[in-house]
Scaffold this motif. Structure first.
Motif, PDB file in Angstrom:
ATOM      1  N   GLY A 138       2.542  36.582 -10.991  1.00 25.98           N
ATOM      2  CA  GLY A 138       3.978  36.829 -10.967  1.00 25.98           C
ATOM      3  C   GLY A 138       4.618  36.250  -9.714  1.00 25.98           C
ATOM      4  N   THR A 139       5.849  35.796  -9.854  1.00 27.94           N
ATOM      5  CA  THR A 139       6.608  35.374  -8.674  1.00 27.94           C
ATOM      6  C   THR A 139       8.003  35.982  -8.744  1.00 27.94           C
ATOM      7  N   ILE A 140       8.479  36.437  -7.607  1.00 26.87           N
ATOM      8  CA  ILE A 140       9.804  37.053  -7.515  1.00 26.87           C
ATOM      9  C   ILE A 140      10.695  36.110  -6.721  1.00 26.87           C
ATOM     10  N   MET A 141      11.698  35.545  -7.404  1.00 25.21           N
ATOM     11  CA  MET A 141      12.610  34.577  -6.793  1.00 25.21           C
ATOM     12  C   MET A 141      13.892  35.254  -6.336  1.00 25.21           C
ATOM     13  N   PRO A 142      14.495  34.784  -5.237  1.00 24.78           N
ATOM     14  CA  PRO A 142      15.757  35.370  -4.781  1.00 24.78           C
ATOM     15  C   PRO A 142      16.915  35.047  -5.718  1.00 24.78           C
ATOM     16  N   ARG A 143      16.905  33.814  -6.258  1.00 17.55           N
ATOM     17  CA  ARG A 143      17.927  33.426  -7.229  1.00 17.55           C
ATOM     18  C   ARG A 143      17.448  32.177  -7.972  1.00 17.55           C
ATOM     19  N   LEU A 144      17.979  31.978  -9.193  1.00 18.91           N
ATOM     20  CA  LEU A 144      17.495  30.902 -10.047  1.00 18.91           C
ATOM     21  C   LEU A 144      18.146  29.559  -9.733  1.00 18.91           C
ATOM     22  N   ASP A 145      19.318  29.564  -9.075  1.00 15.91           N
ATOM     23  CA  ASP A 145      20.023  28.311  -8.830  1.00 15.91           C
ATOM     24  C   ASP A 145      19.707  27.721  -7.459  1.00 15.91           C
ATOM     25  N   SER A 146      18.614  28.165  -6.852  1.00 13.91           N
ATOM     26  CA  SER A 146      18.213  27.655  -5.541  1.00 13.91           C
ATOM     27  C   SER A 146      17.331  26.420  -5.713  1.00 13.91           C
ATOM     28  N   PHE A 147      17.727  25.302  -5.090  1.00 18.48           N
ATOM     29  CA  PHE A 147      16.932  24.075  -5.162  1.00 18.48           C
ATOM     30  C   PHE A 147      15.548  24.295  -4.562  1.00 18.48           C
ATOM     31  N   SER A 148      15.506  24.927  -3.389  1.00 24.24           N
ATOM     32  CA  SER A 148      14.221  25.124  -2.713  1.00 24.24           C
ATOM     33  C   SER A 148      13.286  25.995  -3.543  1.00 24.24           C
ATOM     34  N   ALA A 149      13.821  27.091  -4.095  1.00 25.08           N
ATOM     35  CA  ALA A 149      12.987  28.000  -4.881  1.00 25.08           C
ATOM     36  C   ALA A 149      12.520  27.339  -6.169  1.00 25.08           C
ATOM     37  N   SER A 150      13.398  26.598  -6.849  1.00 28.11           N
ATOM     38  CA  SER A 150      13.017  25.973  -8.115  1.00 28.11           C
ATOM     39  C   SER A 150      11.966  24.898  -7.910  1.00 28.11           C
ATOM     40  N   GLN A 151      12.092  24.118  -6.826  1.00 27.70           N
ATOM     41  CA  GLN A 151      11.092  23.098  -6.527  1.00 27.70           C
ATOM     42  C   GLN A 151       9.746  23.725  -6.174  1.00 27.70           C
ATOM     43  N   SER A 173      18.003  38.097  -7.896  1.00 21.56           N
ATOM     44  CA  SER A 173      19.442  37.922  -7.643  1.00 21.56           C
ATOM     45  C   SER A 173      19.848  38.364  -6.235  1.00 21.56           C
ATOM     46  N   GLN A 174      18.988  38.067  -5.260  1.00 27.15           N
ATOM     47  CA  GLN A 174      19.240  38.387  -3.845  1.00 27.15           C
ATOM     48  C   GLN A 174      19.544  39.871  -3.633  1.00 27.15           C
ATOM     49  N   ASP A 175      18.888  40.702  -4.420  1.00 25.94           N
ATOM     50  CA  ASP A 175      19.057  42.152  -4.349  1.00 25.94           C
ATOM     51  C   ASP A 175      17.724  42.758  -3.927  1.00 25.94           C
ATOM     52  N   LEU A 176      17.677  43.353  -2.738  1.00 27.35           N
ATOM     53  CA  LEU A 176      16.420  43.884  -2.213  1.00 27.35           C
ATOM     54  C   LEU A 176      15.846  44.972  -3.107  1.00 27.35           C
ATOM     55  N   ILE A 222      -0.461  42.207 -13.737  1.00 26.11           N
ATOM     56  CA  ILE A 222      -0.463  40.907 -13.092  1.00 26.11           C
ATOM     57  C   ILE A 222      -1.602  40.856 -12.069  1.00 26.11           C
ATOM     58  N   SER A 223      -2.256  39.692 -11.955  1.00 26.39           N
ATOM     59  CA  SER A 223      -3.378  39.573 -11.020  1.00 26.39           C
ATOM     60  C   SER A 223      -2.926  39.400  -9.577  1.00 26.39           C
ATOM     61  N   GLY A 224      -1.809  38.708  -9.379  1.00 31.22           N
ATOM     62  CA  GLY A 224      -1.320  38.459  -8.032  1.00 31.22           C
ATOM     63  C   GLY A 224       0.170  38.203  -8.065  1.00 31.22           C
ATOM     64  N   ILE A 225       0.822  38.349  -6.915  1.00 33.67           N
ATOM     65  CA  ILE A 225       2.276  38.190  -6.823  1.00 33.67           C
ATOM     66  C   ILE A 225       2.626  37.302  -5.636  1.00 33.67           C
ATOM     67  N   ILE A 226       3.514  36.329  -5.880  1.00 37.44           N
ATOM     68  CA  ILE A 226       4.086  35.519  -4.810  1.00 37.44           C
ATOM     69  C   ILE A 226       5.546  35.936  -4.659  1.00 37.44           C
ATOM     70  N   LEU A 227       5.875  36.470  -3.512  1.00 38.23           N
ATOM     71  CA  LEU A 227       7.214  36.988  -3.265  1.00 38.23           C
ATOM     72  C   LEU A 227       7.978  36.053  -2.344  1.00 38.23           C
ATOM     73  N   PHE A 228       9.072  35.457  -2.862  1.00 32.94           N
ATOM     74  CA  PHE A 228       9.981  34.671  -2.020  1.00 32.94           C
ATOM     75  C   PHE A 228      10.772  35.671  -1.185  1.00 32.94           C
ATOM     76  N   ALA A 229      10.339  35.912   0.016  1.00 38.36           N
ATOM     77  CA  ALA A 229      10.923  36.987   0.816  1.00 38.36           C
ATOM     78  C   ALA A 229      12.078  36.488   1.669  1.00 38.36           C
ATOM     79  N   THR A 230      13.201  37.197   1.606  1.00 39.94           N
ATOM     80  CA  THR A 230      14.298  36.946   2.531  1.00 39.94           C
ATOM     81  C   THR A 230      14.263  37.963   3.667  1.00 39.94           C
ATOM     82  N   GLN A 231      13.742  39.147   3.355  1.00 41.68           N
ATOM     83  CA  GLN A 231      13.508  40.184   4.351  1.00 41.68           C
ATOM     84  C   GLN A 231      12.192  40.881   4.010  1.00 41.68           C
TER      85      GLN A 231
END
Length: 332
Positions: free
Chosen positions: A63-76, A98-101, A116-125
């Motif tokens: 699983g991966t948790i993204m801050p938002r879907l329209d982010s170029f950096s996150a999508s790449q 959606s940038q909601d903690l 889920i076996s593992g999680i990648i979290l795009f962390a802002t905080q």
């Protein structure tokens, strides 16, 4: 009609449990494996990875948790992760926070319930609530973009990126500089980049720099509004605006165009990120390029190690590259 495991078993002349064992990576004879593979190829059967994972002791889902879907950096980054995970037989499940903690925390528990076996979290905080959730779910978690001493983390060297940008702008003769940052709750972008930049300014011996600090949101429209605030103030226009992200820099360039300010002859602009669009616009944006796609590959490799209880560095620091383009004027 869509084929089922029972259909595959019937056509291959084997038991349904044998097909299930084959799909879950269990032991079957070479001859049986050949028969099942042939039937799957002929029928175009696509296994339901999620259904398989519900029965397996260890799932093939990351699983991966993204801050938002329209982010170029996150999508790449996600594109790189997905490519690497698929090569190793894993499927990627994406959740948009959606940038909601609070949604990030909820997503951690949701993914845990789905085995889920593992999680990648795009962390802002990284808050205490994040840490408590990570500890409670008992699943390998990799922080991407932020770091914590108790959690496996991958970060960019944002301090060095800010430092290099500061040295570059000063080397071009700029002394009246506006720096547009973001919230310091985001340690990587809001703190480290600015700290590196300020360090470069402080080290420029014998030169007095007039530095104005501003804070913006992450969106391009936020950059436009912050730039208009700078342009419409009674203060002298800076010769350069250093922006904490490419999106902010693009907003500044838009605002400059609205006000008839020429770039770079009247105003130099820089960013951080290295988005594709920064190369094709005119003038091209001077920026720091981050290898998002490569970082995705590396993050996937890292989480696979954690899932398989293999040794992995607690902290991985990735370097960035300065890209010199036409948006910075040489005042020397």
């Amino acid at each position: 009609m869509k084929n089922t495991i029972a259909d595959i078993a019937h056509k291959a002349g084997v038991a349904k449990s044998t097909v299930s064992r084959f799909l879950n990576g269990g032991s079957v004879s070479h001859a049986t494996r050949r028969k099942i593979e042939q039937v799957i190829q002929e029928t175009g059967y696509i296994p339901n990875s999620f259904a398989q994972s519900l029965k397996a002791k260890k799932t093939s889902m990351i699983g991966t948790i993204m801050p938002r879907l329209d982010s170029f950096s996150a999508s790449q980054t996600v594109a790189g992760m997905d490519e690497e995970l698929r090569e190793h037989g894993y499927q990627l499940l994406i959740i948009n926070a959606s940038q909601d903690l609070s949604r990030e925390i909820e997503a951690l528990y949701d993914l845990a319930r789905q085995k889920i076996s593992g999680i990648i979290l795009f962390a802002t905080q990284v808050t205490e609530t994040h840490l408590a959730a990570i500890k409670e779910i008992g699943i390998p978690v990799l922080l991407l973009g932020q770091q914590h001493k108790d959690v496996h983390s991958m970060i960019y060297n944002d301090y060095a990126a800010g430092y290099d940008m500061g040295r570059y702008v000063l080397s071009k003769g700029h002394r009246h500089i506006a720096y547009i940052g973001v919230t310091e709750k985001d340690v990587a972008v809001g703190v480290k980049r600015k700290e590196g930049f300020l360090k470069a300014v402080s080290e420029h011996v014998g030169v007095e720099a007039n530095l104005d600090l501003y804070e913006s949101g992450f969106k391009m429209s936020d950059g436009v509004q912050t730039a208009l605030t700078i342009f419409q103030s009674n203060r002298t226009l800076p010769t350069a605006v250093v922006c904490a992200t490419d999106n902010i820099a693009l907003g500044v360039m838009k605002a400059a165009h609205m006000k008839g300010i020429q770039i770079p002859s009247e105003l130099s602009v820089t960013g951080f990120g290295g988005y594709d669009v920064t190369e094709v616009i005119h003038p091209g944006l001077t920026t720091v390029k981050y290898g998002y796609f490569q970082a995705g590959h590396l993050a996937a490799q890292h989480i696979i190690k954690l899932v398989n209880d293999e040794p992995a560095d607690l902290l991985t620091v990735m370097n960035c590259e300065m890209i010199h383009r036409e948006s910075v004027d040489n005042l020397n």
